[in-house]
Design a protein around this motif. Structure first.
Motif, PDB file in Angstrom:
ATOM      1  N   THR A 235       3.088  -3.769  -8.783  1.00  0.00           N
ATOM      2  CA  THR A 235       2.764  -5.081  -9.350  1.00  0.00           C
ATOM      3  C   THR A 235       1.725  -5.822  -8.514  1.00  0.00           C
ATOM      4  OG1 THR A 235       4.661  -6.071  -8.230  1.00  0.00           O
ATOM      5  CG2 THR A 235       4.964  -5.386 -10.518  1.00  0.00           C
ATOM      6  N   LYS A 236       1.662  -5.506  -7.218  1.00  0.00           N
ATOM      7  CA  LYS A 236       0.659  -6.136  -6.350  1.00  0.00           C
ATOM      8  C   LYS A 236      -0.659  -5.370  -6.331  1.00  0.00           C
ATOM      9  CE  LYS A 236       4.167  -7.726  -3.098  1.00  0.00           C
ATOM     10  NZ  LYS A 236       4.681  -7.514  -1.740  1.00  0.00           N
ATOM     11  N   ASN A 237      -0.720  -4.223  -7.015  1.00  0.00           N
ATOM     12  CA  ASN A 237      -1.904  -3.354  -7.042  1.00  0.00           C
ATOM     13  C   ASN A 237      -2.341  -2.939  -5.648  1.00  0.00           C
ATOM     14  OD1 ASN A 237      -2.175  -3.234  -9.827  1.00  0.00           O
ATOM     15  ND2 ASN A 237      -3.283  -5.165  -9.877  1.00  0.00           N
ATOM     16  N   GLN A 238      -1.370  -2.641  -4.796  1.00  0.00           N
ATOM     17  CA  GLN A 238      -1.676  -2.158  -3.453  1.00  0.00           C
ATOM     18  C   GLN A 238      -1.703  -0.634  -3.451  1.00  0.00           C
ATOM     19  OE1 GLN A 238       1.245  -3.792  -0.802  1.00  0.00           O
ATOM     20  NE2 GLN A 238       0.180  -5.748  -0.624  1.00  0.00           N
TER      21      GLN A 238
ATOM     22  N   GLU B 142       3.349   3.552   4.738  1.00  0.00           N
ATOM     23  CA  GLU B 142       3.394   2.298   5.500  1.00  0.00           C
ATOM     24  C   GLU B 142       3.569   1.089   4.577  1.00  0.00           C
ATOM     25  OE1 GLU B 142       3.732   1.727   8.749  1.00  0.00           O
ATOM     26  OE2 GLU B 142       3.941   3.903   8.798  1.00  0.00           O
ATOM     27  N   ASN B 143       2.850   1.062   3.472  1.00  0.00           N
ATOM     28  CA  ASN B 143       2.987  -0.058   2.531  1.00  0.00           C
ATOM     29  C   ASN B 143       4.394  -0.110   1.938  1.00  0.00           C
ATOM     30  OD1 ASN B 143       0.407  -0.938   2.941  1.00  0.00           O
ATOM     31  ND2 ASN B 143      -0.412  -0.079   1.054  1.00  0.00           N
TER      32      ASN B 143
ATOM     33  N   PRO C 291      15.979   2.790   2.746  1.00  0.00           N
ATOM     34  CA  PRO C 291      15.678   4.222   2.629  1.00  0.00           C
ATOM     35  C   PRO C 291      15.057   4.785   3.902  1.00  0.00           C
ATOM     36  CG  PRO C 291      14.545   2.923   0.941  1.00  0.00           C
ATOM     37  CD  PRO C 291      15.122   1.982   1.916  1.00  0.00           C
ATOM     38  N   SER C 292      15.128   6.094   4.019  1.00  0.00           N
ATOM     39  CA  SER C 292      14.462   6.788   5.122  1.00  0.00           C
ATOM     40  C   SER C 292      13.075   7.227   4.664  1.00  0.00           C
ATOM     41  CB  SER C 292      15.289   7.993   5.557  1.00  0.00           C
ATOM     42  OG  SER C 292      15.299   8.963   4.527  1.00  0.00           O
TER      43      SER C 292
ATOM     44  N   LEU D 237       8.826   9.282   0.843  1.00  0.00           N
ATOM     45  CA  LEU D 237       7.827  10.323   0.558  1.00  0.00           C
ATOM     46  C   LEU D 237       8.080  10.991  -0.786  1.00  0.00           C
ATOM     47  CD1 LEU D 237       7.458  11.887   4.114  1.00  0.00           C
ATOM     48  CD2 LEU D 237       5.779  10.500   2.879  1.00  0.00           C
ATOM     49  N   LEU D 238       9.349  11.186  -1.132  1.00  0.00           N
ATOM     50  CA  LEU D 238       9.669  11.783  -2.431  1.00  0.00           C
ATOM     51  C   LEU D 238       9.230  10.863  -3.571  1.00  0.00           C
ATOM     52  CD1 LEU D 238      10.949  14.079  -4.036  1.00  0.00           C
ATOM     53  CD2 LEU D 238      13.101  12.838  -3.886  1.00  0.00           C
ATOM     54  N   VAL D 239       9.457   9.569  -3.424  1.00  0.00           N
ATOM     55  CA  VAL D 239       9.055   8.618  -4.464  1.00  0.00           C
ATOM     56  C   VAL D 239       7.537   8.569  -4.582  1.00  0.00           C
ATOM     57  CG1 VAL D 239       9.048   6.171  -5.064  1.00  0.00           C
ATOM     58  CG2 VAL D 239      11.153   7.263  -4.359  1.00  0.00           C
ATOM     59  N   ILE D 240       6.838   8.626  -3.462  1.00  0.00           N
ATOM     60  CA  ILE D 240       5.367   8.655  -3.493  1.00  0.00           C
ATOM     61  C   ILE D 240       4.888   9.883  -4.243  1.00  0.00           C
ATOM     62  CG2 ILE D 240       3.302   8.944  -2.070  1.00  0.00           C
ATOM     63  CD1 ILE D 240       4.665   7.169   0.025  1.00  0.00           C
TER      64      ILE D 240
END
Length: 118
Positions: free
Chosen positions: A20-23, A28-29, A103-104, A109-112
């Motif tokens: 939603t922030k378009n980052q 890291e984010n 989360p760890s 990383l899995l979500v990314i």
């Protein structure tokens, strides 16, 4: 398994906040963003529960306070709850605490990877 689902739920919130922030979507984010989301189902469920409880109390006490006063109280409550949806410090966000945990890196990383493949 329950804790893993709570961590993935938190990852989902952090990812939604980034989108939603378009980052840029990176580790890291995600780690620096909040795991609390104003549009989580728990927030809406808490608001509806609050509204139903107030409505039931007004129905029981309508004889004591009068129909017009009960309607005005209910209308003001609905307006305040609607405004509270857009409040960044929404107190109903605390209802998410039982269903999320920090989360760890593995979950992040899995979500990314899932979002990049999507």
């Amino acid at each position: 398994m329950y804790h893993q689902a709570r961590r993935y739920h938190a990852c989902e919130h952090a990812m939604l906040n980034l989108l939603t922030k378009n980052q840029e979507i990176n580790l890291e984010n995600l780690k620096n963003d909040s795991i609390y989301e104003a549009e989580c189902g728990n927030v809406y469920a808490g608001m509806i529960l609050f509204l139903v409880l107030e409505l039931s109390c007004l129905i029981v006490n309508v004889v004591n306070i009068g129909l017009l006063k009960a309607f005005v109280i209910l209308l003001i409550t609905v307006i305040l709850l609607f405004i509270n949806i857009f409040n960044p410090y929404n107190p109903f966000k605390l209802l998410q605490k039982p269903t999320i945990e920090q989360p760890s890196d593995k979950e992040y990383l899995l979500v990314i990877e899932l979002v990049k493949n999507w």
